[in-house]
Design an enzyme around this catalytic site. Structure first.
Site, PDB file in Angstrom:
ATOM      1  N   VAL A  89       0.751  -1.232   0.045  1.00 30.35           N
ATOM      2  CA  VAL A  89      -0.006  -0.034   0.098  1.00 30.35           C
ATOM      3  C   VAL A  89       1.041   1.134   0.086  1.00 30.35           C
ATOM      4  O   VAL A  89       0.398   2.305  -0.343  1.00 30.35           O
ATOM      5  CB  VAL A  89      -1.003  -0.048   1.235  1.00 30.35           C
ATOM      6  CG1 VAL A  89      -0.133  -0.044   2.460  1.00 30.35           C
ATOM      7  CG2 VAL A  89      -1.836   1.123   1.170  1.00 30.35           C
ATOM      8  N   ASP A 245       9.609  11.777  13.262  1.00 32.95           N
ATOM      9  CA  ASP A 245       9.685  11.535  11.925  1.00 32.95           C
ATOM     10  C   ASP A 245       8.261  12.133  11.274  1.00 32.95           C
ATOM     11  O   ASP A 245       7.670  11.483  10.653  1.00 32.95           O
ATOM     12  CB  ASP A 245      10.061  10.504  11.218  1.00 32.95           C
ATOM     13  CG  ASP A 245      10.207  10.507   9.785  1.00 32.95           C
ATOM     14  OD1 ASP A 245      10.539  11.395   9.381  1.00 32.95           O
ATOM     15  OD2 ASP A 245      10.324   9.298   9.228  1.00 32.95           O
TER      16      ASP A 245
END
Length: 262
Positions: A89, A245
């Protein structure tokens, strides 16, 4: 002698830069991911082009993911999961993700490290250390402590390429936000997690990179981004434990307006 005309490159500068970083390797892709957040340096179009480095890279052969499951768990996807999507995905610099459903009926996302990713980082690090040694010969660079910075980078890479440590950090981050209704954090499935494979609960939402998708879903952009910023500051200053992040590939907004962090 006549010089043959070069074929005109129709790619935008940001696309050409992104393609070059992909060819150079994972360390450079990470630099591009950081640069994608700096609209002040590269502009909106450049940022949009480089944001593809966050989760839209070419994936690796699903057969290699199957091989990793066999190596780590002694069973293939057909035995480990009720269903397993062979096509990823999303794919980024370090790993790619497949959707699956466990035998208990839980929808999960399964993250696989890219094959030989550790060797690729080691190769980059050797080059960086040689460059650091070279620049260290100049008196004006003594205060930079390039080797010390690379020590930090090496430690970070060792952590990032052991998905058991990511799973543990994810669990800790979940615990810190257990009472924070505006945040959703996945949980690790430890029975299906190893150094190179991380199975986690699947989150759904619209990527924070997808402005049109957020508007189509009825979200107020000012409220959405303001809430995400507030939650980041709370995790830093209140908890001292935060997502390191935060880019659009790792953040999405659920249908209930919660910030989903992966």
């Amino acid at each position: 002698l006549l010089t043959p005309k070069r074929k005109f490159d129709e790619r935008r500068p940001g696309q050409r830069l992104g393609d070059a970083l992909v060819e150079l390797g994972p360390s450079y892709i990470k630099a591009g991911q950081v640069l994608a957040t700096r609209l002040d340096l590269i502009g909106e179009q450049g940022s949009e082009d480089l944001s593809n480095l966050q989760d839209k890279l070419a994936g690796f052969d699903p057969a290699l993911a199957e091989r990793q499951l066999l190596a780590d768990f002694g069973k293939g996807s057909a035995a480990l999961f009720a269903s397993f999507d062979r096509e990823p995905v999303s794919a980024a610099s370090v790993a790619q993700v497949h959707f699956a459903v466990t035998h208990e009926g839980e929808e999960v996302a399964v993250k696989f490290l890219r094959p030989d990713i550790r060797k690729a980082f080691e190769r980059d690090l050797r080059l960086f250390r040689w460059l650091a040694w070279l620049t260290g010969l100049l008196p004006s660079t003594k205060s930079l402590n390039a080797q010390g910075l690379l020590d930090v980078y090496q430690a970070q890479i060792q952590t990032e390429t052991d998905l058991r440590l990511e799973a543990a950090a994810m669990e800790t981050f979940h615990d810190y936000n257990a009472e924070e209704g505006r945040v959703v954090v996945p949980r690790a499935n430890w029975d299906l997690t190893s150094k190179s494979v991380l199975t986690m609960t699947r989150l759904s939402g619209v990527s924070m990179n997808d402005r049109d998708g957020l508007l189509a879903a009825g979200h107020d952009l000012e409220q959405v981004f303001g809430q995400a910023a507030e939650l980041l500051f709370l995790s830093i200053f209140r908890d001292g434990y935060f997502h390191g992040d935060q880019h659009g590939g790792n953040l999405s907004i659920t249908g209930q307006g919660q910030v989903a962090l992966v």
